[in-house]
Motif scaffolding. Sequence first.
Motif, PDB file in Angstrom:
ATOM      1  N   PRO A 196      36.429   1.790  25.781  1.00 14.83           N
ATOM      2  CA  PRO A 196      37.147   3.055  26.004  1.00 14.83           C
ATOM      3  C   PRO A 196      37.167   3.964  24.780  1.00 14.83           C
ATOM      4  N   THR A 197      37.012   3.384  23.597  1.00 14.32           N
ATOM      5  CA  THR A 197      37.118   4.209  22.388  1.00 14.32           C
ATOM      6  C   THR A 197      36.027   5.260  22.311  1.00 14.32           C
ATOM      7  N   VAL A 198      34.863   4.988  22.872  1.00  7.61           N
ATOM      8  CA  VAL A 198      33.790   5.986  22.858  1.00  7.61           C
ATOM      9  C   VAL A 198      34.237   7.242  23.604  1.00  7.61           C
ATOM     10  N   PHE A 199      34.848   7.052  24.745  1.00 12.24           N
ATOM     11  CA  PHE A 199      35.301   8.201  25.540  1.00 12.24           C
ATOM     12  C   PHE A 199      36.483   8.899  24.867  1.00 12.24           C
ATOM     13  N   ILE A 200      37.353   8.113  24.246  1.00  8.45           N
ATOM     14  CA  ILE A 200      38.497   8.702  23.541  1.00  8.45           C
ATOM     15  C   ILE A 200      38.012   9.511  22.345  1.00  8.45           C
ATOM     16  N   PHE A 201      37.086   8.951  21.566  1.00  2.00           N
ATOM     17  CA  PHE A 201      36.542   9.695  20.426  1.00  2.00           C
ATOM     18  C   PHE A 201      35.760  10.920  20.885  1.00  2.00           C
ATOM     19  N   ALA A 202      35.028  10.809  21.989  1.00  2.00           N
ATOM     20  CA  ALA A 202      34.291  11.966  22.513  1.00  2.00           C
ATOM     21  C   ALA A 202      35.257  13.085  22.910  1.00  2.00           C
ATOM     22  N   ALA A 203      36.335  12.729  23.589  1.00  2.00           N
ATOM     23  CA  ALA A 203      37.341  13.741  23.959  1.00  2.00           C
ATOM     24  C   ALA A 203      37.979  14.349  22.721  1.00  2.00           C
ATOM     25  N   ILE A 231      26.154 -13.619   9.522  1.00  2.00           N
ATOM     26  CA  ILE A 231      26.104 -12.543  10.516  1.00  2.00           C
ATOM     27  C   ILE A 231      25.881 -13.140  11.903  1.00  2.00           C
ATOM     28  N   THR A 232      26.919 -13.061  12.716  1.00  2.00           N
ATOM     29  CA  THR A 232      26.899 -13.487  14.108  1.00  2.00           C
ATOM     30  C   THR A 232      27.331 -12.288  14.945  1.00  2.00           C
ATOM     31  N   ILE A 233      27.265 -12.419  16.245  1.00  2.00           N
ATOM     32  CA  ILE A 233      27.715 -11.320  17.102  1.00  2.00           C
ATOM     33  C   ILE A 233      29.204 -11.027  16.892  1.00  2.00           C
ATOM     34  N   PRO A 234      30.085 -12.047  16.806  1.00  2.00           N
ATOM     35  CA  PRO A 234      31.489 -11.731  16.508  1.00  2.00           C
ATOM     36  C   PRO A 234      31.669 -11.033  15.147  1.00  2.00           C
ATOM     37  N   MET A 235      30.846 -11.377  14.156  1.00  2.00           N
ATOM     38  CA  MET A 235      30.938 -10.692  12.861  1.00  2.00           C
ATOM     39  C   MET A 235      30.492  -9.239  12.982  1.00  2.00           C
ATOM     40  N   MET A 236      29.503  -8.987  13.839  1.00  2.00           N
ATOM     41  CA  MET A 236      29.086  -7.602  14.076  1.00  2.00           C
ATOM     42  C   MET A 236      30.219  -6.829  14.736  1.00  2.00           C
ATOM     43  N   SER A 237      30.901  -7.471  15.673  1.00  2.00           N
ATOM     44  CA  SER A 237      32.041  -6.843  16.337  1.00  2.00           C
ATOM     45  C   SER A 237      33.163  -6.564  15.341  1.00  2.00           C
ATOM     46  N   LEU A 238      33.423  -7.514  14.471  1.00  2.00           N
ATOM     47  CA  LEU A 238      34.440  -7.320  13.437  1.00  2.00           C
ATOM     48  C   LEU A 238      34.048  -6.171  12.504  1.00  2.00           C
ATOM     49  N   THR A 239      32.775  -6.056  12.205  1.00  2.00           N
ATOM     50  CA  THR A 239      32.293  -4.957  11.364  1.00  2.00           C
ATOM     51  C   THR A 239      32.635  -3.607  11.992  1.00  2.00           C
ATOM     52  N   VAL A 240      32.452  -3.496  13.288  1.00  2.00           N
ATOM     53  CA  VAL A 240      32.782  -2.251  13.988  1.00  2.00           C
ATOM     54  C   VAL A 240      34.270  -1.949  13.839  1.00  2.00           C
ATOM     55  N   SER A 241      35.099  -2.950  14.053  1.00  2.00           N
ATOM     56  CA  SER A 241      36.545  -2.742  13.908  1.00  2.00           C
ATOM     57  C   SER A 241      36.897  -2.314  12.491  1.00  2.00           C
ATOM     58  N   LEU A 242      36.311  -2.957  11.504  1.00  2.00           N
ATOM     59  CA  LEU A 242      36.607  -2.610  10.111  1.00  2.00           C
ATOM     60  C   LEU A 242      36.131  -1.205   9.763  1.00  2.00           C
ATOM     61  N   TYR A 243      34.969  -0.808  10.290  1.00  2.00           N
ATOM     62  CA  TYR A 243      34.484   0.553  10.051  1.00  2.00           C
ATOM     63  C   TYR A 243      35.441   1.590  10.638  1.00  2.00           C
ATOM     64  N   ILE A 244      35.907   1.353  11.842  1.00  2.00           N
ATOM     65  CA  ILE A 244      36.808   2.333  12.464  1.00  2.00           C
ATOM     66  C   ILE A 244      38.144   2.352  11.734  1.00  2.00           C
ATOM     67  N   LEU A 245      38.620   1.208  11.268  1.00  2.00           N
ATOM     68  CA  LEU A 245      39.839   1.190  10.448  1.00  2.00           C
ATOM     69  C   LEU A 245      39.626   1.957   9.143  1.00  2.00           C
ATOM     70  N   LEU A 246      38.472   1.779   8.522  1.00  2.00           N
ATOM     71  CA  LEU A 246      38.147   2.509   7.302  1.00  2.00           C
ATOM     72  C   LEU A 246      38.111   4.014   7.561  1.00  2.00           C
ATOM     73  N   LEU A 247      37.520   4.399   8.675  1.00  2.00           N
ATOM     74  CA  LEU A 247      37.444   5.826   9.029  1.00  2.00           C
ATOM     75  C   LEU A 247      38.824   6.391   9.343  1.00  2.00           C
ATOM     76  N   ALA A 248      39.689   5.571   9.936  1.00  2.00           N
ATOM     77  CA  ALA A 248      41.068   6.020  10.179  1.00  2.00           C
ATOM     78  C   ALA A 248      41.772   6.284   8.858  1.00  2.00           C
ATOM     79  N   TRP A 249      41.561   5.414   7.891  1.00  2.00           N
ATOM     80  CA  TRP A 249      42.155   5.602   6.565  1.00  2.00           C
ATOM     81  C   TRP A 249      41.588   6.854   5.892  1.00  2.00           C
ATOM     82  N   ALA A 250      40.269   7.043   5.981  1.00  2.00           N
ATOM     83  CA  ALA A 250      39.641   8.232   5.401  1.00  2.00           C
ATOM     84  C   ALA A 250      40.174   9.497   6.059  1.00  2.00           C
ATOM     85  N   ALA A 292      33.294   7.749  13.693  1.00  2.00           N
ATOM     86  CA  ALA A 292      33.887   6.687  14.512  1.00  2.00           C
ATOM     87  C   ALA A 292      33.270   6.690  15.910  1.00  2.00           C
ATOM     88  N   PHE A 293      33.030   7.859  16.454  1.00  2.00           N
ATOM     89  CA  PHE A 293      32.349   7.959  17.754  1.00  2.00           C
ATOM     90  C   PHE A 293      30.978   7.303  17.680  1.00  2.00           C
TER      91      PHE A 293
END
Length: 190
Positions: A95-102, A160-179, A60-61
């Motif tokens: 902010p999530t980068v710093f939160i994940f780093a911590a 694939i647009t910039i908002p879709m790339m942003s949504l991809t990031v959100s979905l990946y982090i949600l997937l990682l939270a579930w994992a 996620a980081f």
Amino acid sequence: MKRQAVRYQKAMVENITLLLPYLALVSHIVFIILLLSLIFRNFWGREIARWLGRHAVALAFMVALAAIIGSLFYSEIVGFEPCVLCWWQRVFLYPTVFIFAAALWRKDRSVFSYVLPLIVLGGIIAVYQAQVNFGGSSFLACTDGEGACSKIYVMAFGYITIPMMSLTVSLYILLLAWANKIYGKNYSHS
């Protein structure tokens, strides 16, 4: 010599700009495989789910860091001006980068519980902006007609647009939270 360096830099930026949508497409394929491995973890996806859960915070980081680098590349190097909605997505992501780093430093696997609200809010904004880009209803002035948020700087593979790339990031982090949650319940003591 200086002119050659400028041409080289411009070519490099163009190549990276062309490459990023391909990376997004590959990441979508990988996302589907990872999602299926979590869904079918009791059958064929057990080892993938275990590995994903074990490394969820670090992954996620890396996802959040890559997203920040990508957004800064598009705005600061390519020159795509971020719109209001892009800025709000950044407000929730950066902010999530710093939160994940911590969390990595403290070995805190519970990080997802306090990062998820940020990710969900950023994802909601990305969904809204993407649906407007694809012809959906607009209820904000910035996405209506010629508003800054309605500009489509990147369009690849028909979706694939910039908002879709942003949504991809959100979905990946949600997937990682579930994992991470699955790993905590099923594998953390093995």
